[in-house]
Design a protein around this motif. Structure first.
Motif: not given
Length: 158
Positions: A90-110
């Motif tokens: 992400k470029r200049h991630a905000t709390p919301g865009t970072a949270a979306d990225a972490f949601t995707n990462l967790v889904a891929m990990i799990d």
């Protein structure tokens, strides 16, 4: 992680820091060069924006970069084997865009058993590591990369 950090610091042209897509392409090229010198599992490939399909993968996400072994029924029991790392940028991630990225990462990990998820915040010194769900902090690395006052890439790791 050192190879990822080295690849990030190799993105030196300020124009790449102006948009996520341009940075991603140059980072991918730098990372691919460095991975050649590392012993990777047989058949492992670095891929950009490889679409995960619900029927085949159990989720519908297009991660930015993955390191995986393409599914081969002769070698893998399922699509959750042979996965090594998944990256979200992400470029200049905000709390919301970072949270979306972490949601995707967790889904891929799990779902697909990626042992490592990597979040990279471009043109920022903020990693947002504190926003990674507690249960996944051991498997998600957070980095930020920006150009310092001298125009040199600086990587922050959490």
């Amino acid at each position: 992680m050192n190879v990822i950090a080295e690849s990030l610091t190799s993105v030196t042209d300020p124009h790449y820091y102006e948009d996520e897509r341009g940075f991603q392409g140059e980072f991918y090229a730098q990372l691919r060069l460095r991975l050649r010198g590392i012993a990777l599992p047989e058949g492992a490939l670095l891929r950009e924006e490889y679409q995960k399909r619900l029927a085949e993968h159990g989720l519908r996400i297009r991660p930015d970069i993955i390191l995986h072994e393409p599914f081969d029924p002769g070698r893998h029991r399922g699509r959750d084997e042979g996965n090594h790392a998944v990256m979200e940028l992400k470029r200049h991630a905000t709390p919301g865009t970072a949270a979306d990225a972490f949601t995707n990462l967790v889904a891929m990990i799990d779902t697909l058993n990626y042992p490592l998820g990597v979040f990279i915040n471009i043109d920022s010194s903020r990693t947002w590591a504190e926003a990674v769900p507690e249960a996944h902090r051991a498997r998600v690395a957070c980095l930020a990369v920006h150009l310092d006052e001298n125009g040199e890439p600086l990587v922050v790791r959490d």
